[in-house]
Design a protein around this motif. Structure first.
Motif, PDB file in Angstrom:
ATOM      1  N   ARG A  67       0.824  -1.217   0.000  1.00  0.00           N
ATOM      2  CA  ARG A  67       0.000   0.000   0.000  1.00  0.00           C
ATOM      3  C   ARG A  67       0.853   1.260   0.000  1.00  0.00           C
ATOM      4  O   ARG A  67       0.486   2.250  -0.627  1.00  0.00           O
ATOM      5  CB  ARG A  67      -0.930   0.002   1.207  1.00  0.00           C
ATOM      6  CG  ARG A  67      -2.064  -0.955   1.095  1.00  0.00           C
ATOM      7  CD  ARG A  67      -2.960  -0.826   2.301  1.00  0.00           C
ATOM      8  NE  ARG A  67      -3.968  -1.858   2.280  1.00  0.00           N
ATOM      9  CZ  ARG A  67      -5.020  -1.848   3.049  1.00  0.00           C
ATOM     10  NH1 ARG A  67      -5.206  -0.881   3.914  1.00  0.00           N
ATOM     11  NH2 ARG A  67      -5.899  -2.822   2.966  1.00  0.00           N
ATOM     12  N   ALA A  68       1.962   1.239   0.714  1.00  0.00           N
ATOM     13  CA  ALA A  68       2.823   2.420   0.758  1.00  0.00           C
ATOM     14  C   ALA A  68       3.352   2.745  -0.643  1.00  0.00           C
ATOM     15  O   ALA A  68       3.374   3.922  -1.047  1.00  0.00           O
ATOM     16  CB  ALA A  68       3.979   2.196   1.726  1.00  0.00           C
ATOM     17  N   ALA A 101       3.192   6.022  -5.504  1.00  0.00           N
ATOM     18  CA  ALA A 101       3.007   6.123  -6.964  1.00  0.00           C
ATOM     19  C   ALA A 101       1.870   7.094  -7.279  1.00  0.00           C
ATOM     20  O   ALA A 101       1.986   7.934  -8.186  1.00  0.00           O
ATOM     21  CB  ALA A 101       2.729   4.753  -7.565  1.00  0.00           C
ATOM     22  N   ASN A 102       0.784   7.016  -6.531  1.00  0.00           N
ATOM     23  CA  ASN A 102      -0.340   7.931  -6.743  1.00  0.00           C
ATOM     24  C   ASN A 102       0.067   9.372  -6.420  1.00  0.00           C
ATOM     25  O   ASN A 102      -0.282  10.305  -7.148  1.00  0.00           O
ATOM     26  CB  ASN A 102      -1.549   7.518  -5.905  1.00  0.00           C
ATOM     27  CG  ASN A 102      -2.744   8.383  -6.215  1.00  0.00           C
ATOM     28  OD1 ASN A 102      -3.202   8.460  -7.344  1.00  0.00           O
ATOM     29  ND2 ASN A 102      -3.236   9.075  -5.201  1.00  0.00           N
ATOM     30  N   MET A 150       2.617  15.212 -10.741  1.00  0.00           N
ATOM     31  CA  MET A 150       2.865  15.492 -12.163  1.00  0.00           C
ATOM     32  C   MET A 150       1.656  16.160 -12.798  1.00  0.00           C
ATOM     33  O   MET A 150       1.803  17.081 -13.604  1.00  0.00           O
ATOM     34  CB  MET A 150       3.196  14.201 -12.922  1.00  0.00           C
ATOM     35  CG  MET A 150       4.615  13.751 -12.776  1.00  0.00           C
ATOM     36  SD  MET A 150       5.091  12.504 -14.000  1.00  0.00           S
ATOM     37  CE  MET A 150       4.114  11.115 -13.518  1.00  0.00           C
ATOM     38  N   LEU A 151       0.455  15.693 -12.440  1.00  0.00           N
ATOM     39  CA  LEU A 151      -0.755  16.274 -13.021  1.00  0.00           C
ATOM     40  C   LEU A 151      -0.919  17.739 -12.645  1.00  0.00           C
ATOM     41  O   LEU A 151      -1.388  18.549 -13.439  1.00  0.00           O
ATOM     42  CB  LEU A 151      -1.996  15.517 -12.540  1.00  0.00           C
ATOM     43  CG  LEU A 151      -2.213  14.113 -13.080  1.00  0.00           C
ATOM     44  CD1 LEU A 151      -3.439  13.496 -12.416  1.00  0.00           C
ATOM     45  CD2 LEU A 151      -2.378  14.122 -14.578  1.00  0.00           C
ATOM     46  N   ARG A 152      -0.551  18.091 -11.424  1.00  0.00           N
ATOM     47  CA  ARG A 152      -0.816  19.423 -10.896  1.00  0.00           C
ATOM     48  C   ARG A 152       0.382  20.376 -10.965  1.00  0.00           C
ATOM     49  O   ARG A 152       0.279  21.521 -10.573  1.00  0.00           O
ATOM     50  CB  ARG A 152      -1.296  19.309  -9.458  1.00  0.00           C
ATOM     51  CG  ARG A 152      -2.690  18.732  -9.394  1.00  0.00           C
ATOM     52  CD  ARG A 152      -3.068  18.269  -8.009  1.00  0.00           C
ATOM     53  NE  ARG A 152      -4.436  17.782  -7.912  1.00  0.00           N
ATOM     54  CZ  ARG A 152      -4.889  16.662  -8.435  1.00  0.00           C
ATOM     55  NH1 ARG A 152      -4.087  15.889  -9.121  1.00  0.00           N
ATOM     56  NH2 ARG A 152      -6.142  16.292  -8.294  1.00  0.00           N
ATOM     57  N   SER A 153       1.490  19.903 -11.474  1.00  0.00           N
ATOM     58  CA  SER A 153       2.692  20.729 -11.520  1.00  0.00           C
ATOM     59  C   SER A 153       2.498  21.910 -12.468  1.00  0.00           C
ATOM     60  O   SER A 153       2.049  21.735 -13.605  1.00  0.00           O
ATOM     61  CB  SER A 153       3.877  19.888 -12.003  1.00  0.00           C
ATOM     62  OG  SER A 153       4.987  20.720 -12.238  1.00  0.00           O
ATOM     63  N   SER A 201       6.788   9.273 -19.911  1.00  0.00           N
ATOM     64  CA  SER A 201       7.802   9.319 -18.857  1.00  0.00           C
ATOM     65  C   SER A 201       7.605   8.200 -17.847  1.00  0.00           C
ATOM     66  O   SER A 201       8.565   7.693 -17.277  1.00  0.00           O
ATOM     67  CB  SER A 201       7.813  10.680 -18.156  1.00  0.00           C
ATOM     68  OG  SER A 201       6.693  10.839 -17.325  1.00  0.00           O
ATOM     69  N   VAL A 202       6.369   7.767 -17.651  1.00  0.00           N
ATOM     70  CA  VAL A 202       6.074   6.706 -16.687  1.00  0.00           C
ATOM     71  C   VAL A 202       6.097   5.322 -17.337  1.00  0.00           C
ATOM     72  O   VAL A 202       6.629   4.368 -16.770  1.00  0.00           O
ATOM     73  CB  VAL A 202       4.703   6.957 -16.014  1.00  0.00           C
ATOM     74  CG1 VAL A 202       4.281   5.785 -15.149  1.00  0.00           C
ATOM     75  CG2 VAL A 202       4.747   8.240 -15.187  1.00  0.00           C
ATOM     76  N   LEU A 203       5.559   5.213 -18.550  1.00  0.00           N
ATOM     77  CA  LEU A 203       5.368   3.906 -19.191  1.00  0.00           C
ATOM     78  C   LEU A 203       6.337   3.617 -20.335  1.00  0.00           C
ATOM     79  O   LEU A 203       6.359   2.503 -20.848  1.00  0.00           O
ATOM     80  CB  LEU A 203       3.933   3.799 -19.726  1.00  0.00           C
ATOM     81  CG  LEU A 203       2.821   3.969 -18.689  1.00  0.00           C
ATOM     82  CD1 LEU A 203       1.468   4.045 -19.364  1.00  0.00           C
ATOM     83  CD2 LEU A 203       2.873   2.843 -17.677  1.00  0.00           C
TER      84      LEU A 203
END
Length: 172
Positions: A20-21, A26-27, A33-36, A48-50
């Motif tokens: 879970r950690a 990861a989340n 990244m979404l909010r940067s 960049s992730v995949l």
């Protein structure tokens, strides 16, 4: 998906040899990244992730010429993460789809619709005509349709999906 299927998510974490950690981290990184304010475009984030997509192909949806980029998903070898981009590169859809050549399910009754068994497209085709509905978040969809149970009795159903994968059928 943990909102709908927490036990399945825990099983998936075990299958991926993660905890879970690691899932929370990861989340957290994805959300950052979404909010940067200096964030990259959506396709660049996925790359960049995949890494590079397994396939990139042209797709026509209605009047729109777009591109479909697909990445393999380790947890589900028969599925791909598909990102659809409009001209200019803007992402307008991102969801899980069946991998080309992979045998998908053949749902015929409400009982055949188990969590994580079908994609939006597979359920829509199996129980046409189906009506897409807005979900509770950008990566969630709902689909309204009529389907028989094993006894042949018809039911009005609203199925809920996350990232294009069936999560649940609220009580009929």
């Amino acid at each position: 998906m943990a909102d709908f299927q927490p036990e399945k998510v825990l099983d998936a974490l075990r299958d991926l040899d993660a905890d879970r950690a690691e899932m929370r981290e990861a989340n957290r990184r994805w959300q950052a990244m979404l909010r940067s304010p200096r964030g990259r475009g959506a396709v660049a984030r996925y790359r960049s992730v995949l890494g590079e997509p397994e396939t990139v192909e042209p797709r026509r949806v209605g009047d729109l010429d777009c591109r479909a980029l697909r990445w393999p998903v380790p947890l589900w070898p028969d599925l791909r993460l598909e990102v659809l981009t409009a001209p200019g590169g803007a992402v307008w859809n991102e969801w899980l789809v069946r991998a080309p050549g992979a045998a998908g399910p053949d749902p015929r009754t409400v009982e055949d619709l188990a969590p994580w068994s079908c994609t939006v497209d597979e359920v829509a085709r199996a129980f046409a005509p189906a009506r897409p509905m807005e979900g509770s978040a950008p990566t969630r969809w709902r689909l309204a349709f009529t389907a028989p149970d094993r006894r042949g009795e018809l039911h009005r159903v609203i199925a809920e999906f996350t990232w294009g994968l069936l999560q649940r059928l609220p009580e009929r």
